[in-house]
Motif scaffolding. Structure first.
Motif, PDB file in Angstrom:
ATOM      1  N   GLN A  71      24.327  21.878  63.309  1.00  0.00           N
ATOM      2  CA  GLN A  71      23.795  22.013  61.953  1.00  0.00           C
ATOM      3  C   GLN A  71      23.346  20.679  61.341  1.00  0.00           C
ATOM      4  N   HIS A  72      22.148  20.665  60.776  1.00  0.00           N
ATOM      5  CA  HIS A  72      21.712  19.487  60.023  1.00  0.00           C
ATOM      6  C   HIS A  72      22.172  19.658  58.580  1.00  0.00           C
ATOM      7  N   PHE A  73      23.114  18.855  58.130  1.00  0.00           N
ATOM      8  CA  PHE A  73      23.634  18.956  56.765  1.00  0.00           C
ATOM      9  C   PHE A  73      22.632  18.348  55.792  1.00  0.00           C
ATOM     10  N   VAL A  74      22.672  18.839  54.552  1.00  0.00           N
ATOM     11  CA  VAL A  74      21.730  18.366  53.529  1.00  0.00           C
ATOM     12  C   VAL A  74      22.512  17.867  52.318  1.00  0.00           C
ATOM     13  N   SER A  75      21.801  17.207  51.398  1.00  0.00           N
ATOM     14  CA  SER A  75      22.489  16.687  50.227  1.00  0.00           C
ATOM     15  C   SER A  75      22.851  17.829  49.278  1.00  0.00           C
ATOM     16  N   ALA A  76      23.924  17.624  48.501  1.00  0.00           N
ATOM     17  CA  ALA A  76      24.301  18.598  47.482  1.00  0.00           C
ATOM     18  C   ALA A  76      23.327  18.469  46.320  1.00  0.00           C
ATOM     19  N   PRO A  77      23.093  19.468  45.482  1.00  0.00           N
ATOM     20  CA  PRO A  77      23.641  20.812  45.634  1.00  0.00           C
ATOM     21  C   PRO A  77      22.861  21.632  46.662  1.00  0.00           C
ATOM     22  N   ALA A  78      23.577  22.446  47.420  1.00  0.00           N
ATOM     23  CA  ALA A  78      22.945  23.343  48.385  1.00  0.00           C
ATOM     24  C   ALA A  78      23.868  24.542  48.530  1.00  0.00           C
ATOM     25  N   THR A  79      23.298  25.705  48.796  1.00  0.00           N
ATOM     26  CA  THR A  79      24.156  26.896  48.905  1.00  0.00           C
ATOM     27  C   THR A  79      24.980  26.843  50.182  1.00  0.00           C
ATOM     28  N   GLN A  80      24.439  26.208  51.215  1.00  0.00           N
ATOM     29  CA  GLN A  80      25.138  26.119  52.484  1.00  0.00           C
ATOM     30  C   GLN A  80      24.936  24.738  53.094  1.00  0.00           C
ATOM     31  N   PHE A  81      25.920  24.258  53.813  1.00  0.00           N
ATOM     32  CA  PHE A  81      25.806  23.008  54.571  1.00  0.00           C
ATOM     33  C   PHE A  81      25.347  21.837  53.712  1.00  0.00           C
ATOM     34  N   GLY A  82      25.824  21.772  52.466  1.00  0.00           N
ATOM     35  CA  GLY A  82      25.540  20.631  51.606  1.00  0.00           C
ATOM     36  C   GLY A  82      26.618  19.575  51.769  1.00  0.00           C
ATOM     37  N   GLY A  83      26.514  18.511  50.966  1.00  0.00           N
ATOM     38  CA  GLY A  83      27.582  17.506  50.948  1.00  0.00           C
ATOM     39  C   GLY A  83      27.339  16.302  51.821  1.00  0.00           C
ATOM     40  N   LEU A  84      26.173  16.264  52.506  1.00  0.00           N
ATOM     41  CA  LEU A  84      25.843  15.090  53.330  1.00  0.00           C
ATOM     42  C   LEU A  84      25.887  13.832  52.452  1.00  0.00           C
ATOM     43  N   GLY A  85      26.387  12.733  53.019  1.00  0.00           N
ATOM     44  CA  GLY A  85      26.362  11.442  52.322  1.00  0.00           C
ATOM     45  C   GLY A  85      27.316  11.392  51.143  1.00  0.00           C
ATOM     46  N   PRO A  86      27.078  10.544  50.152  1.00  0.00           N
ATOM     47  CA  PRO A  86      25.893   9.705  49.917  1.00  0.00           C
ATOM     48  C   PRO A  86      25.634   8.639  50.992  1.00  0.00           C
ATOM     49  N   LEU A  87      26.683   8.168  51.675  1.00  0.00           N
ATOM     50  CA  LEU A  87      26.445   7.217  52.764  1.00  0.00           C
ATOM     51  C   LEU A  87      26.702   7.945  54.074  1.00  0.00           C
ATOM     52  N   PHE A  88      25.865   7.724  55.067  1.00  0.00           N
ATOM     53  CA  PHE A  88      26.062   8.405  56.351  1.00  0.00           C
ATOM     54  C   PHE A  88      25.283   7.690  57.449  1.00  0.00           C
ATOM     55  N   ASN A  89      25.532   8.113  58.699  1.00  0.00           N
ATOM     56  CA  ASN A  89      24.805   7.568  59.842  1.00  0.00           C
ATOM     57  C   ASN A  89      23.765   8.558  60.373  1.00  0.00           C
ATOM     58  N   GLN A  90      24.179   9.831  60.501  1.00  0.00           N
ATOM     59  CA  GLN A  90      23.254  10.878  60.960  1.00  0.00           C
ATOM     60  C   GLN A  90      23.634  12.160  60.237  1.00  0.00           C
ATOM     61  N   ASN A  91      22.745  13.175  60.257  1.00  0.00           N
ATOM     62  CA  ASN A  91      23.048  14.393  59.501  1.00  0.00           C
ATOM     63  C   ASN A  91      23.582  15.560  60.338  1.00  0.00           C
ATOM     64  N   SER A  92      23.779  15.356  61.652  1.00  0.00           N
ATOM     65  CA  SER A  92      24.437  16.395  62.458  1.00  0.00           C
ATOM     66  C   SER A  92      25.251  15.730  63.559  1.00  0.00           C
ATOM     67  N   CYS A  93      26.261  16.457  64.038  1.00  0.00           N
ATOM     68  CA  CYS A  93      27.089  15.924  65.128  1.00  0.00           C
ATOM     69  C   CYS A  93      26.223  15.704  66.364  1.00  0.00           C
ATOM     70  N   GLU A  94      25.363  16.699  66.609  1.00  0.00           N
ATOM     71  CA  GLU A  94      24.602  16.687  67.848  1.00  0.00           C
ATOM     72  C   GLU A  94      23.554  15.589  67.909  1.00  0.00           C
ATOM     73  N   SER A  95      23.147  15.056  66.747  1.00  0.00           N
ATOM     74  CA  SER A  95      22.118  14.016  66.823  1.00  0.00           C
ATOM     75  C   SER A  95      22.670  12.736  67.454  1.00  0.00           C
ATOM     76  N   CYS A  96      23.989  12.563  67.470  1.00  0.00           N
ATOM     77  CA  CYS A  96      24.557  11.422  68.201  1.00  0.00           C
ATOM     78  C   CYS A  96      25.058  11.840  69.587  1.00  0.00           C
ATOM     79  N   HIS A  97      25.769  12.970  69.643  1.00  0.00           N
ATOM     80  CA  HIS A  97      26.308  13.465  70.923  1.00  0.00           C
ATOM     81  C   HIS A  97      25.245  14.372  71.543  1.00  0.00           C
ATOM     82  N   ILE A  98      24.254  13.757  72.179  1.00  0.00           N
ATOM     83  CA  ILE A  98      23.072  14.500  72.613  1.00  0.00           C
ATOM     84  C   ILE A  98      23.409  15.469  73.740  1.00  0.00           C
TER      85      ILE A  98
END
Ligand code: HEC
Ligand code: HEC
Ligand SMILES: [Ca+2]
Ligand SMILES: [Ca+2]
Ligand SMILES: [Ca+2]
Length: 456
Positions: A71-98
């Motif tokens: 899942q690619h998480f997004v910034s809040a507010p979002a109905t689902q999968f929100g809460g990314l950041g405000p500081l982060f490295n990537q927006n999904s687990c899989e984007s690093c663990h390819i």
């Protein structure tokens, strides 16, 4: 009559023998690297299969969990999968663990999309024996930020090379990456300790979770009482839920005690997702950091469980080419060169809440202990019981499929080794005599050892 019977016996025995060889070749136990959970796959998706012996209920959960991991998480507010950041490295687990394998090291200075991150601290011992966070930066450099917050800085790399010579006159050049931080959003304090870490593969981790703590401790020999030059020790790390020190298992320095805390820590530090384990955003003092966030925790208990469940139920691929003579020779050399003193071949797991993981005979090739690997591999950044030269022995199962899954993948904690050969040549410290045995082998034996590793 007395003559006919034996002739008939010989014919029958040899015929049945032949038939057996063709139809059911005997596979050695070690081929089933994950015991009954082992899958037989050799393609680019080899690290993406659920445990072979998984129950139907767990399989349904696994597929849900697969969605959370991708899942690619997004910034809040979002109905689902929100809460990314405000500081982060990537927006999904899989984007690093390819494809559930390794990450890719930065392709250029400031490359924001790599699977490598920088852990940070300043000298000293912090709470529960852990690190002391860097004021304004915390314990990890986040190189991305949502609008309103500042990304903490960029990852920059320079390289030094050194030459290794074999006895047969051939040589190989090793390149040592040195990572620094450029464009920090505020000046970095003097003496910041930086530890580059590439994303490791995430399959088979349920089985490592299921190894009994006493079996890990039985291999420890901190003061090298048996005099073999190898002195593994456990990392004793803070367990957030138990509120006690436990044996670390996950991460390049075994900083996380169990799968659930590992998952929550990744969500928190790498993606900025708060959870029951880590309820505060990690803004390290930035003023705008709390603005625009959603109420409550970014991920609930169910989502935290799913992150961990996914990698706990990812299967290990079977060993390949086990009957190839080179591979057989290589497996003997692996023991002769004392590789197996740290890369412990075999365990039997204990009981685990995910029942498919219980009582399995597995071949992970790790003791899950810390070893002094010498100054060449050192990050000079201690964490809990791990010194600046110590690293956890990584598992070697699935190793030969690394580049099939991700052709750009590289080896060791900071991804510095392009090949398995380079990875071995970087071994020092407790593994120095082991490396020297490899370096002084004739080429045919070096190739046999590498063929064994390629088959894992
Ligand atoms: C920015 C890249 C990045 C993202 C995003 C990321 N990871 Fe990781 N992951 C890493 C790195 C780097 C390590 C090694 C950390 C260390 O050694 O301290 C790691 C370690 C792990 C490990 C331990 C593996 C082992 O062999 O010990 C697991 C499990 C894991 N991550 C799961 C996850 C999950 C689940 C997510 C999503 C919630 C996630 N990761 C998101 C980079 C990432
Ligand atoms: C003293 C313990 C020890 C011995 C002996 C040892 N290793 Fe290792 N090995 C480690 C540790 C610890 C690492 C991780 C080092 C790092 O990433 O900085 C490692 C990393 C590796 C890697 C890279 C794995 C990865 O996931 O990137 C390979 C391949 C490997 N070892 C093979 C061998 C072989 C082959 C031998 C014998 C010639 C050997 N090792 C001997 C402890 C040991
Ligand atoms: Ca957040
Ligand atoms: Ca930070
Ligand atoms: Ca010893």
């Amino acid at each position: 009559m007395k003559i006919i019977i034996p002739v008939c016996l010989i014919i029958c025995v040899s015929a049945s023998c032949k038939k057996d060889q063709i139809i059911t070749p005997e596979l050695p136990e070690r081929v089933f690297a994950g015991g009954e959970t082992t899958i037989f796959s050799t393609g680019p998706d080899a690290f993406t299969f659920p445990l072979e012996n998984i129950s139907q209920t767990d399989l349904n959960t696994h597929f849900l969990a697969d969605g959370a991991f991708a899942q690619h998480f997004v910034s809040a507010p979002a109905t689902q999968f929100g809460g990314l950041g405000p500081l982060f490295n990537q927006n999904s687990c899989e984007s690093c663990h390819i494809r559930n394998g390794r990450g890719i090291v930065p392709a250029f200075d400031g490359d924001p999309n790599s699977g490598l991150l920088l852990r940070l601290s300043i000298p000293g011992v912090g709470e529960h024996g852990g690190i002391v966070a860097v004021p304004g930066f915390g314990g990890q450099l986040q190189n991305k930020a949502l609008f309103g917050a500042s990304q903490e800085g960029k990852i920059t790399r320079t390289e030094q090379t050194q030459l290794i010579e074999y006895l047969d006159g051939t040589s190989l050049s090793l390149s040592l990456p040195v990572y620094t931080i450029s464009d920090p959003y505020i000046p970095l304090p003097a003496g910041v300790l930086i530890s580059p870490r590439n994303a490791p593969p995430v399959f088979g981790l349920g089985l490592l979770d299921a190894i009994r703590t006493e079996d890990i401790l039985a291999l420890a020999d901190e003061n090298d009482l048996d005099g073999d030059g190898i002195s593994g020790k456990p990392n004793m790390v803070w367990d957030v839920l138990a509120q006690s020190k436990e044996v670390g298992r996950f991460g390049w320095k075994a900083e996380q005690p169990n799968a659930r805390q590992q998952a929550a820590d990744a969500a928190h530090n790498d993606m900025g997702l708060t959870s029951y384990y880590f309820p505060e955003e990690h803004c390290a003092g930035q003023d705008n950091c709390q603005e625009g966030l959603q109420a409550g925790l970014d991920v609930d208990e169910d989502m935290s469980t799913l992150f961990a469940f996914y990698f706990q139920t990812l299967a290990v691929p079977a060993q390949r080419d086990a009957n190839n003579p080179d591979v057989i020779l290589g497996s003997t050399l692996f023991v002769d060169a004392q590789c197996s003193s740290c890369h412990t071949p075999r365990f039997i797991t204990g009981s685990h809440p995910i029942s498919s993981l219980s009582n399995q005979t597995i071949y992970p090739y790790t003791d899950l202990l810390l070893h002094d690997m010498g100054p060449g591999l050192a990050d000079n950044r201690a964490v809990y019981s791990a010194s600046g030269q110590e690293w956890r022995t990584p598992p070697l199962w699935g190793l030969g499929l690394t580049k099939v899954v991700n052709p750009k993948a590289t080896f060791l904690h900071d991804g510095r080794a392009q090949t398995l050969e380079e990875a071995i040549l970087w071994h020092g410290g407790e593994a120095e005599s082991s490396r020297e045995k490899f370096r002084t082998m004739p080429k045919s034996e070096r190739n046999a050892l590498l063929a064994f590793l390629e088959g894992l």
